[in-house]
Design a protein around this motif. Structure first.
Motif, PDB file in Angstrom:
ATOM      1  N   ARG A  62       0.870  -1.016  -0.214  1.00 19.46           N
ATOM      2  CA  ARG A  62      -0.078  -0.064  -0.136  1.00 19.46           C
ATOM      3  C   ARG A  62       0.740   1.346  -0.097  1.00 19.46           C
ATOM      4  O   ARG A  62       0.612   2.303   0.649  1.00 19.46           O
ATOM      5  N   ASP A 138      -8.747   3.347  -5.419  1.00 17.12           N
ATOM      6  CA  ASP A 138     -10.214   2.782  -5.034  1.00 17.12           C
ATOM      7  C   ASP A 138     -10.587   3.640  -3.666  1.00 17.12           C
ATOM      8  O   ASP A 138      -9.738   4.406  -3.164  1.00 17.12           O
ATOM      9  N   CYS A 139     -11.898   3.376  -3.668  1.00 20.08           N
ATOM     10  CA  CYS A 139     -12.448   4.254  -2.250  1.00 20.08           C
ATOM     11  C   CYS A 139     -11.681   4.025  -1.150  1.00 20.08           C
ATOM     12  O   CYS A 139     -11.464   5.099  -0.172  1.00 20.08           O
ATOM     13  N   ARG A 140     -11.262   2.817  -0.678  1.00 15.13           N
ATOM     14  CA  ARG A 140     -10.372   2.474   0.573  1.00 15.13           C
ATOM     15  C   ARG A 140      -9.200   3.184   0.480  1.00 15.13           C
ATOM     16  O   ARG A 140      -8.902   3.936   1.565  1.00 15.13           O
ATOM     17  N   GLN A 141      -8.529   3.207  -0.448  1.00 17.62           N
ATOM     18  CA  GLN A 141      -7.088   3.972  -0.794  1.00 17.62           C
ATOM     19  C   GLN A 141      -7.349   5.336  -0.464  1.00 17.62           C
ATOM     20  O   GLN A 141      -6.511   6.120   0.113  1.00 17.62           O
ATOM     21  N   ALA A 143      -9.638   7.153   0.895  1.00 13.06           N
ATOM     22  CA  ALA A 143      -9.914   7.379   2.534  1.00 13.06           C
ATOM     23  C   ALA A 143      -8.658   7.268   3.269  1.00 13.06           C
ATOM     24  O   ALA A 143      -8.484   8.206   3.940  1.00 13.06           O
ATOM     25  N   ALA A 144      -8.135   6.371   2.840  1.00 12.56           N
ATOM     26  CA  ALA A 144      -6.379   6.342   3.659  1.00 12.56           C
ATOM     27  C   ALA A 144      -5.890   7.615   3.396  1.00 12.56           C
ATOM     28  O   ALA A 144      -5.034   8.138   4.332  1.00 12.56           O
ATOM     29  N   ALA A 149     -12.658   7.281   7.518  1.00 14.18           N
ATOM     30  CA  ALA A 149     -13.143   6.143   7.230  1.00 14.18           C
ATOM     31  C   ALA A 149     -13.425   5.798   5.796  1.00 14.18           C
ATOM     32  O   ALA A 149     -13.889   6.664   4.966  1.00 14.18           O
ATOM     33  N   HIS A 150     -13.389   4.467   5.601  1.00 14.48           N
ATOM     34  CA  HIS A 150     -13.956   4.033   4.085  1.00 14.48           C
ATOM     35  C   HIS A 150     -15.467   4.423   3.687  1.00 14.48           C
ATOM     36  O   HIS A 150     -15.703   5.087   2.761  1.00 14.48           O
ATOM     37  N   ALA A 153     -15.570   7.937   3.401  1.00 15.33           N
ATOM     38  CA  ALA A 153     -15.211   8.786   2.121  1.00 15.33           C
ATOM     39  C   ALA A 153     -16.147   8.144   0.975  1.00 15.33           C
ATOM     40  O   ALA A 153     -16.508   8.814   0.056  1.00 15.33           O
ATOM     41  N   ARG A 154     -16.643   6.994   0.983  1.00 16.23           N
ATOM     42  CA  ARG A 154     -17.651   6.425   0.153  1.00 16.23           C
ATOM     43  C   ARG A 154     -19.155   7.417   0.024  1.00 16.23           C
ATOM     44  O   ARG A 154     -19.384   7.842  -1.185  1.00 16.23           O
ATOM     45  N   THR A 190     -14.834   3.434  -8.511  1.00 11.65           N
ATOM     46  CA  THR A 190     -14.896   3.365  -7.177  1.00 11.65           C
ATOM     47  C   THR A 190     -13.871   2.102  -6.800  1.00 11.65           C
ATOM     48  O   THR A 190     -13.527   1.241  -7.539  1.00 11.65           O
TER      49      THR A 190
END
Length: 190
Positions: A62, A138-141, A143-144, A149-150, A153-154, A190
């Motif tokens: 990551r 992607d959305c998780r990345q 957010a980081a 939080a994921h 962000a979503r 996403t």
């Protein structure tokens, strides 16, 4: 990323070199879009200096989102410093210099109706949209990178996309039923 001792074949150096080769261009493009070509080299270089110093904190697999988050903090610091310098110049009665030079993306934003809608978003919404759409995270990345939080962000990304679609529809004069659908040329991921 592990660092070896001075006498051996340094695996930490090899890991860092591999990370640098793989991600420097992406981090530089990220910085260029945000601070322009004059400061992009500095931001990208500083991000990799931090990665070198804190190699054990870079999460394996990551690295790019970690580097984007680092570059984002450095970018914000550069923008704050530029703003302070402009305020100091104004207080001294001088005309502030152009501390921020727009790059091609900024000129396109000013000229293009579609990217004008992007400028109407909040800073966090805009950052999320740019990370997902321009940087390919992607959305998780994403957010980081922005530090939330994921799920948060979503939700923010969903609202930002709805607002962009509404702005684009309003600017192009489409009818009400067409406003409910995103424009065909916009590719959201996403």
């Amino acid at each position: 990323m592990r660092r070896g001792t001075a006498g051996d074949d340094d695996p930490g150096q090899r890991d860092f070199d591999a990370m640098f080769e793989e991600h420097y261009d992406a981090v530089h493009r990220y910085a260029r879009r945000r601070v322009g070509p004059d400061h992009a080299d500095d931001v990208a270089s500083e991000a990799f200096v931090v990665a070198w110093r804190r190699g054990e904190r870079v999460p394996p697999g990551r690295e790019l989102p970690w580097l984007y988050a680092c570059a984002r903090r450095i970018t914000l610091a550069h923008l704050r410093a530029d703003r302070r310098q402009g305020l100091i110049a104004q207080s001294l009665g001088r005309r502030p210099g152009a501390a921020f030079h727009a790059d091609d993306a900024d000129r396109v934003i000013e000229r293009s109706g579609a990217l004008e809608a992007l400028s109407r978003l909040t800073e966090l919404e805009r950052e999320l949209v740019m990370l997902v759409t321009w940087e390919g995270l992607d959305c998780r990345q994403a957010a980081a990178v922005v530090g939330c939080a994921h799920v948060t962000a979503r939700a923010r990304l969903h609202r930002a996309r709805k607002r962009l679609t509404a702005h684009l529809s309003r600017d192009t004069g489409t009818t009400e039923p067409e406003r409910a659908r995103p424009p065909k040329e916009a590719t959201w991921t996403t």
